[in-house]
Scaffold this motif. Structure first.
Motif, PDB file in Angstrom:
ATOM      1  N   LEU A  16      -8.853  10.784   2.378  1.00 24.92           N
ATOM      2  CA  LEU A  16      -8.195  11.763   1.510  1.00 24.92           C
ATOM      3  C   LEU A  16      -6.693  11.583   1.642  1.00 24.92           C
ATOM      4  O   LEU A  16      -6.170  11.511   2.746  1.00 24.92           O
ATOM      5  CB  LEU A  16      -8.573  13.186   1.926  1.00 24.92           C
ATOM      6  CG  LEU A  16     -10.056  13.503   1.963  1.00 24.92           C
ATOM      7  CD1 LEU A  16     -10.271  14.944   2.413  1.00 24.92           C
ATOM      8  CD2 LEU A  16     -10.715  13.251   0.620  1.00 24.92           C
ATOM      9  N   ILE A  17      -6.020  11.514   0.498  1.00 26.19           N
ATOM     10  CA  ILE A  17      -4.572  11.310   0.474  1.00 26.19           C
ATOM     11  C   ILE A  17      -3.947  12.385  -0.398  1.00 26.19           C
ATOM     12  O   ILE A  17      -4.389  12.613  -1.523  1.00 26.19           O
ATOM     13  CB  ILE A  17      -4.210   9.916  -0.077  1.00 26.19           C
ATOM     14  CG1 ILE A  17      -4.825   8.815   0.794  1.00 26.19           C
ATOM     15  CG2 ILE A  17      -2.689   9.757  -0.177  1.00 26.19           C
ATOM     16  CD1 ILE A  17      -4.661   7.410   0.229  1.00 26.19           C
ATOM     17  N   GLY A  22       7.610  10.883  -4.934  1.00 24.62           N
ATOM     18  CA  GLY A  22       7.590   9.553  -4.342  1.00 24.62           C
ATOM     19  C   GLY A  22       6.187   9.039  -4.055  1.00 24.62           C
ATOM     20  O   GLY A  22       6.011   7.894  -3.649  1.00 24.62           O
ATOM     21  N   GLY A  23       5.207   9.859  -4.278  1.00 21.92           N
ATOM     22  CA  GLY A  23       3.833   9.504  -3.953  1.00 21.92           C
ATOM     23  C   GLY A  23       3.255   8.395  -4.804  1.00 21.92           C
ATOM     24  O   GLY A  23       2.417   7.631  -4.332  1.00 21.92           O
ATOM     25  N   THR A  24       3.693   8.296  -6.042  1.00 22.45           N
ATOM     26  CA  THR A  24       3.121   7.257  -6.905  1.00 22.45           C
ATOM     27  C   THR A  24       3.407   5.867  -6.346  1.00 22.45           C
ATOM     28  O   THR A  24       2.530   5.003  -6.356  1.00 22.45           O
ATOM     29  CB  THR A  24       3.640   7.373  -8.354  1.00 22.45           C
ATOM     30  OG1 THR A  24       5.070   7.335  -8.342  1.00 22.45           O
ATOM     31  CG2 THR A  24       3.162   8.649  -9.007  1.00 22.45           C
ATOM     32  N   LEU A  29       1.381   1.055  -3.106  1.00 16.63           N
ATOM     33  CA  LEU A  29       1.436   0.201  -1.921  1.00 16.63           C
ATOM     34  C   LEU A  29       0.096   0.201  -1.182  1.00 16.63           C
ATOM     35  O   LEU A  29      -0.359  -0.842  -0.709  1.00 16.63           O
ATOM     36  CB  LEU A  29       2.549   0.665  -0.981  1.00 16.63           C
ATOM     37  CG  LEU A  29       3.976   0.365  -1.427  1.00 16.63           C
ATOM     38  CD1 LEU A  29       4.985   1.038  -0.504  1.00 16.63           C
ATOM     39  CD2 LEU A  29       4.215  -1.143  -1.456  1.00 16.63           C
ATOM     40  N   ILE A  30      -0.524   1.355  -1.082  1.00 25.31           N
ATOM     41  CA  ILE A  30      -1.820   1.462  -0.403  1.00 25.31           C
ATOM     42  C   ILE A  30      -2.885   0.691  -1.176  1.00 25.31           C
ATOM     43  O   ILE A  30      -3.624  -0.111  -0.613  1.00 25.31           O
ATOM     44  CB  ILE A  30      -2.223   2.937  -0.229  1.00 25.31           C
ATOM     45  CG1 ILE A  30      -1.290   3.621   0.771  1.00 25.31           C
ATOM     46  CG2 ILE A  30      -3.683   3.057   0.212  1.00 25.31           C
ATOM     47  CD1 ILE A  30      -1.394   5.132   0.785  1.00 25.31           C
ATOM     48  N   LEU A  31      -2.970   0.929  -2.476  1.00 24.31           N
ATOM     49  CA  LEU A  31      -4.021   0.300  -3.280  1.00 24.31           C
ATOM     50  C   LEU A  31      -3.869  -1.222  -3.353  1.00 24.31           C
ATOM     51  O   LEU A  31      -4.864  -1.940  -3.465  1.00 24.31           O
ATOM     52  CB  LEU A  31      -4.053   0.887  -4.684  1.00 24.31           C
ATOM     53  CG  LEU A  31      -4.382   2.379  -4.790  1.00 24.31           C
ATOM     54  CD1 LEU A  31      -4.564   2.772  -6.247  1.00 24.31           C
ATOM     55  CD2 LEU A  31      -5.590   2.757  -3.969  1.00 24.31           C
ATOM     56  N   ALA A  32      -2.649  -1.708  -3.270  1.00 23.76           N
ATOM     57  CA  ALA A  32      -2.414  -3.146  -3.357  1.00 23.76           C
ATOM     58  C   ALA A  32      -3.126  -3.914  -2.249  1.00 23.76           C
ATOM     59  O   ALA A  32      -3.491  -5.068  -2.427  1.00 23.76           O
ATOM     60  CB  ALA A  32      -0.915  -3.449  -3.326  1.00 23.76           C
ATOM     61  N   GLY A  33      -3.348  -3.276  -1.114  1.00 21.82           N
ATOM     62  CA  GLY A  33      -3.979  -3.956   0.006  1.00 21.82           C
ATOM     63  C   GLY A  33      -5.472  -3.712   0.129  1.00 21.82           C
ATOM     64  O   GLY A  33      -6.087  -4.150   1.097  1.00 21.82           O
ATOM     65  N   VAL A  42      -9.999   9.741  -2.208  1.00 20.54           N
ATOM     66  CA  VAL A  42      -9.703  10.824  -3.148  1.00 20.54           C
ATOM     67  C   VAL A  42      -8.238  11.182  -2.958  1.00 20.54           C
ATOM     68  O   VAL A  42      -7.784  11.409  -1.834  1.00 20.54           O
ATOM     69  CB  VAL A  42     -10.602  12.052  -2.919  1.00 20.54           C
ATOM     70  CG1 VAL A  42     -10.299  13.127  -3.960  1.00 20.54           C
ATOM     71  CG2 VAL A  42     -12.077  11.658  -2.944  1.00 20.54           C
ATOM     72  N   ILE A  43      -7.504  11.215  -4.067  1.00 16.11           N
ATOM     73  CA  ILE A  43      -6.055  11.435  -4.026  1.00 16.11           C
ATOM     74  C   ILE A  43      -5.674  12.648  -4.857  1.00 16.11           C
ATOM     75  O   ILE A  43      -6.084  12.773  -6.007  1.00 16.11           O
ATOM     76  CB  ILE A  43      -5.295  10.208  -4.569  1.00 16.11           C
ATOM     77  CG1 ILE A  43      -5.604   8.974  -3.716  1.00 16.11           C
ATOM     78  CG2 ILE A  43      -3.794  10.474  -4.631  1.00 16.11           C
ATOM     79  CD1 ILE A  43      -5.029   7.676  -4.272  1.00 16.11           C
ATOM     80  N   VAL A  44      -4.883  13.517  -4.247  1.00 15.50           N
ATOM     81  CA  VAL A  44      -4.202  14.568  -4.992  1.00 15.50           C
ATOM     82  C   VAL A  44      -2.736  14.169  -5.045  1.00 15.50           C
ATOM     83  O   VAL A  44      -2.068  14.069  -4.016  1.00 15.50           O
ATOM     84  CB  VAL A  44      -4.369  15.955  -4.333  1.00 15.50           C
ATOM     85  CG1 VAL A  44      -3.396  16.958  -4.950  1.00 15.50           C
ATOM     86  CG2 VAL A  44      -5.792  16.444  -4.474  1.00 15.50           C
TER      87      VAL A  44
END
Length: 134
Positions: A16-17, A22-24, A29-33, A42-44
């Motif tokens: 959960l994130i 600045g979150g976008t 960066l997280i999804l790239a890896g 799951v992201i809010v």
């Protein structure tokens, strides 16, 4: 094995994130890896309703994981990233088949809708789940 290495090698049921300003960029960066073998995420992201669907679609087209805007009944599965829709609250529910999202027209919490607090609170009841919260 170092503490960080042990944490990285754990099997998580879901991640959960919660992000705001600045979150976008952090999400990208997280999804790239990630690969399709990653646990369900799951992201809010505090974002207006008019933008979350397009944000999810753009991420889906850029990265190796499936990215969707949440709807009620959306299953949290490996390789899937679920983005909370703007203007709605998102909670995590559980049934015999696993975890899924519930999206409601609830009021803002701490001035936010979707609210990170609502999502995290909903998942805090899963005592046996291995959930990474960021």
């Amino acid at each position: 094995m170092a503490k960080a290495d042990a944490a990285n090698n754990r099997h998580w049921d879901m991640v959960l994130i919660g992000t705001s300003t600045g979150g976008t960029q952090a999400i990208e960066l997280i999804l790239a890896g990630l690969t399709s073998a990653c646990p369900g995420i799951v992201i809010v992201q505090h974002m207006p309703a008019a933008f979350t669907g397009a944000f999810a679609e753009r991420l889906h087209n850029l990265y190796q994981v499936q990215v969707v805007e949440a709807k009620t009944g959306e299953r949290v599965t490996n390789g899937k990233v679920i983005i909370a829709p703007g203007g709605r609250q998102l909670t995590i529910q559980q049934d015999r088949q696993g975890y899924y999202t519930e999206v409601t027209l609830a009021p803002p919490v701490n001035r936010h809708c979707p609210s990170v607090d609502v999502m995290f609170r909903s998942a805090s009841v899963f005592k046996s789940a291995k959930i990474a919260r960021y």
